[in-house]
Design an enzyme around this catalytic site. Structure first.
Site, PDB file in Angstrom:
ATOM      1  N   HIS A 353      13.165  -0.449   9.411  1.00 36.62           N
ATOM      2  CA  HIS A 353      11.763  -0.157   9.112  1.00 36.62           C
ATOM      3  C   HIS A 353      11.147  -1.368   8.398  1.00 36.62           C
ATOM      4  O   HIS A 353      11.658  -1.835   7.391  1.00 36.62           O
ATOM      5  CB  HIS A 353      11.626   1.104   8.262  1.00 36.62           C
ATOM      6  CG  HIS A 353      10.193   1.538   8.143  1.00 36.62           C
ATOM      7  ND1 HIS A 353       9.599   2.370   9.059  1.00 36.62           N
ATOM      8  CD2 HIS A 353       9.226   1.206   7.255  1.00 36.62           C
ATOM      9  CE1 HIS A 353       8.330   2.536   8.733  1.00 36.62           C
ATOM     10  NE2 HIS A 353       8.078   1.847   7.640  1.00 36.62           N
ATOM     11  N   ALA A 354      10.033  -1.859   8.934  1.00 37.04           N
ATOM     12  CA  ALA A 354       9.462  -3.109   8.441  1.00 37.04           C
ATOM     13  C   ALA A 354       9.087  -3.021   6.962  1.00 37.04           C
ATOM     14  O   ALA A 354       8.555  -2.015   6.504  1.00 37.04           O
ATOM     15  CB  ALA A 354       8.224  -3.460   9.260  1.00 37.04           C
ATOM     16  N   HIS A 383       0.349  -6.717   9.176  1.00 39.36           N
ATOM     17  CA  HIS A 383       0.428  -5.742   8.082  1.00 39.36           C
ATOM     18  C   HIS A 383       1.380  -6.254   6.987  1.00 39.36           C
ATOM     19  O   HIS A 383       1.032  -6.278   5.804  1.00 39.36           O
ATOM     20  CB  HIS A 383       0.912  -4.397   8.637  1.00 39.36           C
ATOM     21  CG  HIS A 383       1.158  -3.361   7.592  1.00 39.36           C
ATOM     22  ND1 HIS A 383       0.231  -2.387   7.268  1.00 39.36           N
ATOM     23  CD2 HIS A 383       2.217  -3.144   6.764  1.00 39.36           C
ATOM     24  CE1 HIS A 383       0.707  -1.630   6.315  1.00 39.36           C
ATOM     25  NE2 HIS A 383       1.915  -2.062   5.983  1.00 39.36           N
ATOM     26  N   GLU A 384       2.552  -6.665   7.406  1.00 36.84           N
ATOM     27  CA  GLU A 384       3.563  -7.095   6.419  1.00 36.84           C
ATOM     28  C   GLU A 384       3.106  -8.351   5.677  1.00 36.84           C
ATOM     29  O   GLU A 384       3.258  -8.453   4.458  1.00 36.84           O
ATOM     30  CB  GLU A 384       4.911  -7.341   7.103  1.00 36.84           C
ATOM     31  CG  GLU A 384       5.541  -6.093   7.718  1.00 36.84           C
ATOM     32  CD  GLU A 384       5.643  -4.933   6.756  1.00 36.84           C
ATOM     33  OE1 GLU A 384       5.789  -5.173   5.543  1.00 36.84           O
ATOM     34  OE2 GLU A 384       5.564  -3.778   7.209  1.00 36.84           O
ATOM     35  N   HIS A 387       0.924  -7.794   2.774  1.00 38.08           N
ATOM     36  CA  HIS A 387       1.641  -7.507   1.520  1.00 38.08           C
ATOM     37  C   HIS A 387       2.039  -8.809   0.827  1.00 38.08           C
ATOM     38  O   HIS A 387       1.850  -8.986  -0.370  1.00 38.08           O
ATOM     39  CB  HIS A 387       2.917  -6.713   1.802  1.00 38.08           C
ATOM     40  CG  HIS A 387       2.698  -5.288   2.196  1.00 38.08           C
ATOM     41  ND1 HIS A 387       1.906  -4.430   1.497  1.00 38.08           N
ATOM     42  CD2 HIS A 387       3.204  -4.552   3.231  1.00 38.08           C
ATOM     43  CE1 HIS A 387       1.931  -3.224   2.067  1.00 38.08           C
ATOM     44  NE2 HIS A 387       2.711  -3.275   3.131  1.00 38.08           N
ATOM     45  N   GLU A 411      -1.529  -1.544   1.358  1.00 41.11           N
ATOM     46  CA  GLU A 411      -1.306  -1.235   2.775  1.00 41.11           C
ATOM     47  C   GLU A 411      -2.484  -1.652   3.658  1.00 41.11           C
ATOM     48  O   GLU A 411      -2.346  -1.724   4.881  1.00 41.11           O
ATOM     49  CB  GLU A 411      -1.045   0.267   2.945  1.00 41.11           C
ATOM     50  CG  GLU A 411       0.158   0.799   2.171  1.00 41.11           C
ATOM     51  CD  GLU A 411       1.459   0.083   2.522  1.00 41.11           C
ATOM     52  OE1 GLU A 411       1.557  -0.442   3.641  1.00 41.11           O
ATOM     53  OE2 GLU A 411       2.361   0.041   1.657  1.00 41.11           O
ATOM     54  N   HIS A 511       9.752   7.396   5.308  1.00 39.29           N
ATOM     55  CA  HIS A 511       9.253   7.440   3.935  1.00 39.29           C
ATOM     56  C   HIS A 511       9.725   8.667   3.165  1.00 39.29           C
ATOM     57  O   HIS A 511       9.612   8.689   1.944  1.00 39.29           O
ATOM     58  CB  HIS A 511       7.726   7.369   3.943  1.00 39.29           C
ATOM     59  CG  HIS A 511       7.212   6.149   4.665  1.00 39.29           C
ATOM     60  ND1 HIS A 511       7.322   5.982   6.032  1.00 39.29           N
ATOM     61  CD2 HIS A 511       6.620   5.018   4.198  1.00 39.29           C
ATOM     62  CE1 HIS A 511       6.801   4.812   6.384  1.00 39.29           C
ATOM     63  NE2 HIS A 511       6.371   4.209   5.298  1.00 39.29           N
ATOM     64  N   TYR A 521      -1.146   5.251   2.982  1.00 38.70           N
ATOM     65  CA  TYR A 521      -1.537   4.853   4.343  1.00 38.70           C
ATOM     66  C   TYR A 521      -2.823   5.554   4.769  1.00 38.70           C
ATOM     67  O   TYR A 521      -3.607   5.007   5.545  1.00 38.70           O
ATOM     68  CB  TYR A 521      -0.416   5.125   5.338  1.00 38.70           C
ATOM     69  CG  TYR A 521       0.875   4.437   4.964  1.00 38.70           C
ATOM     70  CD1 TYR A 521       1.003   3.055   5.060  1.00 38.70           C
ATOM     71  CD2 TYR A 521       1.956   5.164   4.464  1.00 38.70           C
ATOM     72  CE1 TYR A 521       2.181   2.418   4.698  1.00 38.70           C
ATOM     73  CE2 TYR A 521       3.132   4.532   4.103  1.00 38.70           C
ATOM     74  CZ  TYR A 521       3.245   3.157   4.216  1.00 38.70           C
ATOM     75  OH  TYR A 521       4.405   2.539   3.845  1.00 38.70           O
TER      76      TYR A 521
HETATM   77  O1  X8Z Z   1       5.569   1.945   6.859  1.00 34.94           O
HETATM   78  C1  X8Z Z   1       4.661   1.281   7.278  1.00 34.94           C
HETATM   79  C2  X8Z Z   1       4.734  -0.241   7.238  1.00 34.94           C
HETATM   80  C3  X8Z Z   1       5.522  -0.725   6.087  1.00 34.94           C
HETATM   81  S1  X8Z Z   1       4.738  -0.463   4.555  1.00 34.94           S
HETATM   82  C4  X8Z Z   1       5.380  -0.755   8.494  1.00 34.94           C
HETATM   83  N1  X8Z Z   1       3.580   1.881   7.850  1.00 34.94           N
HETATM   84  C5  X8Z Z   1       3.470   3.314   7.969  1.00 34.94           C
HETATM   85  C6  X8Z Z   1       4.489   3.867   8.937  1.00 34.94           C
HETATM   86  O2  X8Z Z   1       5.090   3.090   9.688  1.00 34.94           O
HETATM   87  O3  X8Z Z   1       4.666   5.079   8.970  1.00 34.94           O
HETATM   88  C7  X8Z Z   1       2.394   1.198   8.362  1.00 34.94           C
HETATM   89  C8  X8Z Z   1       1.505   2.270   8.893  1.00 34.94           C
HETATM   90  C9  X8Z Z   1       2.076   3.583   8.452  1.00 34.94           C
HETATM   91 ZN    ZN Z   2       3.040  -1.617   4.354  1.00 33.98          ZN
END
Ligand code: X8Z
Ligand code: ZN
Length: 612
Positions: A353-354, A383-384, A387, A411, A511, A521
Site C-alpha cells: 500500500h503506497a 499523491h505520495e 506528502h 492527503e 487502513h 480522505y
Molecule cells: O491510502 C491512500 C494513499 C496513501 S495515504 C495511497 N489513499 C486512500 C486509499 O487508497 O484508500 C489515497 C486515496 C484514498
Molecule cells: Zn496519502
C-alpha cells in the site's frame, strides 16, 4: 503518509510532573489541583523545550523500525517493530498525561497549541499498563503483517497478490471472475477479527485514561473545533455532494445492467460491490469504458500513453517530481531515489500500500509503493509526492507543528497537483500529441467523477463504522453486518454474496488493520477542489476550471508553499484561508467543477428510478 512526529523519551520537569504509576484520573482531585496551580507558563516552556529535543531521536528510531518492517515482513522484523512501537507509545502516553497537567495554567496561544498537539498525538492511545501496551503493539504489528502478506493461492499453486487481484478487478468484465477476486481477498481479513476486537478494548482503555470518552472521540478532537461540531460539519459537506453522487450512482447502475443484465444488477437495489473496477468499490474510474458518454470520449488513455512513451516506474516518479519543481519547489534529494521502494520485490513480503515517508524531519524523504505502469498509479505517485513536499516544507517548524494543517490537508496536496494533469499538460510534457477539443470534456469529467465523486461516501463511511466500533454502538458480534449497513446507506452498494460474522470485511481495507484514520480522505476530496480552483485563479487561468493546469506557475507554487510551510502552527481554517481566501470547507467548488456532468447525468437519468 507515514511519520512518527511527536515522540519522546523520558523527561524531567520537576517533581510536580513526575508521573505516578497509575493514571491521572486515579489521583485525588485536590492533589491534581494543587499540582496544577503550582505550575506556571515557565514550567510549560521548559517542558516543551526539553521534550522537543528528545522527540526527534525516538521518532527517527520508530520510523526506521517501521520502514524495515514494512519493506521486509518477517516474524523478526514484526517483533522489532512492535518493540519500538511499544516504547514510543509508552513515551507518548506519558507525555500526553504530563501535558494535561497544564490544562488550568494560563499560557500563550502558541504554547497552548503545542501542548494540545502533544496530548492528541497518538492515534492509538494505550493504557498505562506495561503488559497491555506490549500486547497492543504486538497486535498492531500482527494486523499489519496479515494484510501485508495477504495473497490468494489457487489450487494449482499459483498465487496472486493484492496488486494482481486489483489489476483483474480493474480490467475484467467477467462477473464471476471479479467475484472470485472479491471473495478471495476477503479471506485474508477473517483472522484479523479477534485481534481487532482486542485492540479496540485496549485503545479505548487508553483513551479513557487520557480523558476521552473513547478513541473515536479522541480522533474527532483533532480539528480545531469541538468534536461534535466536526462530525456535523462532515454531514453538512456530504449533504452538498450527495445529489451528484446519487445521479452518478443511478447512471452507473443502469450502464452496469446493460453490461451484466438487470438480473445481476437490479435497478432498484444497491450495486453489487465487485462490479465497480476496484477491490473496495471506492473509486470507479476503471469502469469508465462502460459508462463513457457517447461521442465525448477524449480518445486517449494515460496507461497507454505511458507505455507508448516508455515510462518505467522511475520515469513516472520523475515526471511527477517535475510538476512540483515547475512550481518552484526544490528537486527531491538524491537519497530519495536511492532509498525509496518503487517496484514490488519478487522474493519477499512487503506492504505494497503506497506511502510517503519522512524519516528524519530533515531531508530523508522516501516513498514505498509497488508501482504499476498505469494512469491510476501515475496519480497515486503525485499523491505520495504531495506528502513528501509538504513534509519538507514544514520541516523548520517546531516539532509540535511538523504536521499538516489537518490530516485532510496532507492527503489533498498531491491530489491537487494531479487535478492539473490535464490533456493540455500531457501535451506540454510530450505524452499527448493533440489536446482533445471541448466536445470531449464530458468524457474527461465522467472519468474524474468516477474517481472523485464516487469516493466521497466511501471516504466518510469507513470512520462512521470505526467511530461506532470505538463508542460501542457497534458490538463485535455485529462488526460485519454494521459495515454492510453503512456501505449500503452511504454508497448504495451491497455485498455480492451473503456475509456472516465469520467474515471481517472492514479488515480487507488497509487502513483498518493499519489503524489509519480515514476521514482525512473525505476531507481531502473536498479540499483539493478548493485548492485547485484557488491556485488556478492565482495562475491566471481564465478558462474552465477542469481544463486548468497550474504547471509552471511560480505564483501558484509560492502561494501553495506559503500554506505548506505553516505546518500545523495555525488552525486549518487559517491555513485554508491562506490559499483560498476563506476559512470554510465547501463542496460547492467541487460541484461547480462537475456542473456540466451533473446536467448530463440529470438528462440521462430522466424517467429512471434512482436510489436504492
Ligand atoms: O491510502 C491512500 C494513499 C496513501 S495515504 C495511497 N489513499 C486512500 C486509499 O487508497 O484508500 C489515497 C486515496 C484514498
Ligand atoms: Zn496519502
Amino acid at each position: 503518509m507515514k511519520t512518527f512526529k511527536l515522540s519522546a523519551t523520558a523527561f524531567l520537569v520537576g517533581s510536580a510532573l513526575l508521573l505516578s504509576a497509575c493514571g491521572p484520573e486515579q489521583q485525588a482531585n485536590t492533589q491534581v489541583q494543587a499540582e496544577q496551580t503550582a505550575l506556571t507558563e515557565a514550567n510549560a516552556v521548559d517542558f516543551l523545550a526539553q521534550t522537543e529535543k528528545k522527540l526527534e531521536q525516538l521518532g527517527l528510531e520508530a520510523n526506521r523500525a517501521e520502514w524495515i518492517y514494512s519493506n521486509f515482513i518477517t516474524e523478526d522484523t514484526a517483533s522489532l517493530a512492535a518493540d519500538v512501537n511499544e516504547k514510543l507509545t509508552i513515551e507518548m502516553v506519558n507525555l500526553a498525561t504530563a501535558a494535561a497537567k497544564f490544562d488550568q495554567v494560563k499560557l500563550s496561544d502558541v504554547n497552548r497549541r503545542k501542548l494540545d498537539k502533544l496530548k492528541l498525538a497518538l492515534t492509538l492511545p494505550a493504557p498505562q499498563d506495561a503488559a497491555k501496551t506490549a500486547e497492543m503493539a504486538k497486535i498492531v504489528a500482527e494486523l499489519g503483517g496479515i494484510y501485508g502478506k495477504g495473497k490468494y493461492c489457487k489450487a494449482d499453486g499459483n498465487c496472486l497478490s493484492l496488486g494482481d487481484m486489483s489489476t483483474i478487478m480493474a480490467s475484467s468484465r467477467n462477473y464471476d471472475e471479479q467475484l472470485e477476486m472479491w471473495q478471495a481477498w476477503r479471506e485474508v481479513s477473517k483472522p484479523m477479527r479477534p485481534l481487532y476486537q482486542r485492540l479496540i478494548e485496549l485503545t479505548n482503555e487508553g483513551a479513557k485514561e487520557l480523558g476521552y470518552a473513547d478513541t473515536g472521540a479522541m480522533w474527532r478532537s483533532k480539528y480545531d473545533m469541538p468534536a461534535d461540531d466536526f462530525a456535523k460539519e462532515l454531514d453538512r459537506v456530504w449533504g452538498q455532494v450527495k445529489p451528484l453522487y446519487e445521479a452518478l450512482h443511478c447512471h452507473v447502475r443502469s450502464k452496469l445492467a446493460e453490461q451484466y443484465g438487470a438480473d445481476k444488477v437490479p435497478q432498484d437495489k444497491p450495486i453489487p460491490a465487485h462490479l465497480l473496477g476496484n477491490m473496495w468499490a471506492q473509486s470507479w474510474g476503471n469502469i469508465y469504458d462502460l459508462v463513457a458518454p457517447k461521442d465525448a470520449d477524449p480518445g486517449y488513455d494515460v496507461t497507454e500513453l505511458l507505455a507508448k512513451h516508455n515510462y518505467d516506474e522511475i520515469k513516472m516518479v520523475k515526471g511527477a517530481e517535475g510538476f512540483f519543481t515547475s512550481l518552484g519547489f526544490n528537486p527531491l534529494p538524491e537519497s530519495f531515489y536511492q532509498r525509496s521502494l518503487f517496484v514490488k520485490p519478487r522474493d519477499r513480503d512487503v506492504e505494497c500500500h503506497a506511502s510517503a515517508w519522512d524519516l528524519d524531519a530533515k531531508d530523508d524523504l522516501r516513498i514505498k509503493m509497488c508501482i504499476q505502469r498505469t494512469g491510476e498509479d501515475f496519480s497515486v505517485i503525485h499523491h505520495e509526492l504531495g506528502h513528501n513536499f509538504y513534509q519538507r516544507a514544514y520541516k523548520d517548524q517546531s516539532v509540535y507543528f511538523q504536521e499538516s494543517a489537518n490530516d485532510g490537508f496532507h492527503e489533498a496536496i498531491g491530489d491537487t497537483i494531479a487535478l492539473s494533469v490535464t490533456p493540455g499538460y500531457l501535451k506540454q510534457i510530450g505524452l499527448l500529441d493533440k489536446v482533445p477539443d471541448e466536445s470531449k470534456d464530458l468524457g474527461l469529467l465522467m472519468k474524474m467523477a468516477l474517481d472523485k465523486i464516487a469516493f466521497v461516501p466511501f471516504g466518510l463511511m469507513v470512520d462512521q463504522w470505526r467511530w461506532q466500533v470505538f463508542n460501542g454502538e457497534i458490538t463485535p458480534d455485529h462488526y460485519n453486518e454494521a459495515w454492510w449497513q453503512l456501505r449500503e446507506k452511504y454508497q448504495g452498494i451491497s455485498a455480492p454474496v451473503a456475509r456472516t460474522e465469520a467474515d471481517f470485511d472492514p479488515g480487507a481495507k488497509y487502513h483498518v488493520p493499519g489503524n489509519v484514520p480515514y476521514t482525512r480522505y473525505f476531507l481531502a476530496h473536498i479540499l483539493q477542489f478548493q485548492f485547485h480552483k484557488a491556485l488556478c485563479d492565482i495562475a491566471g487561468n481564465e478558462g474552465a476550471v477542469h481544463r486548468c493546469s497550474i504547471y509552471n506557475s511560480k505564483a501558484a507554487g509560492a502561494k501553495l508553499n506559503e500554506m505548506l510551510e505553516m505546518g500545523s502552527s495555525e488552525s486549518w481554517q487559517q491555513a485554508l484561508q491562506v490559499v483560498t481566501g476563506k476559512p470554510e470547507m465547501d463542496a460547492s467548488t467541487m460541484l461547480d467543477y462537475f456542473a456540466p456532468l451533473q446536467a448530463y447525468l440529470d438528462q440521462q437519468n430522466k424517467g429512471k428510478q434512482c436510489g436504492w
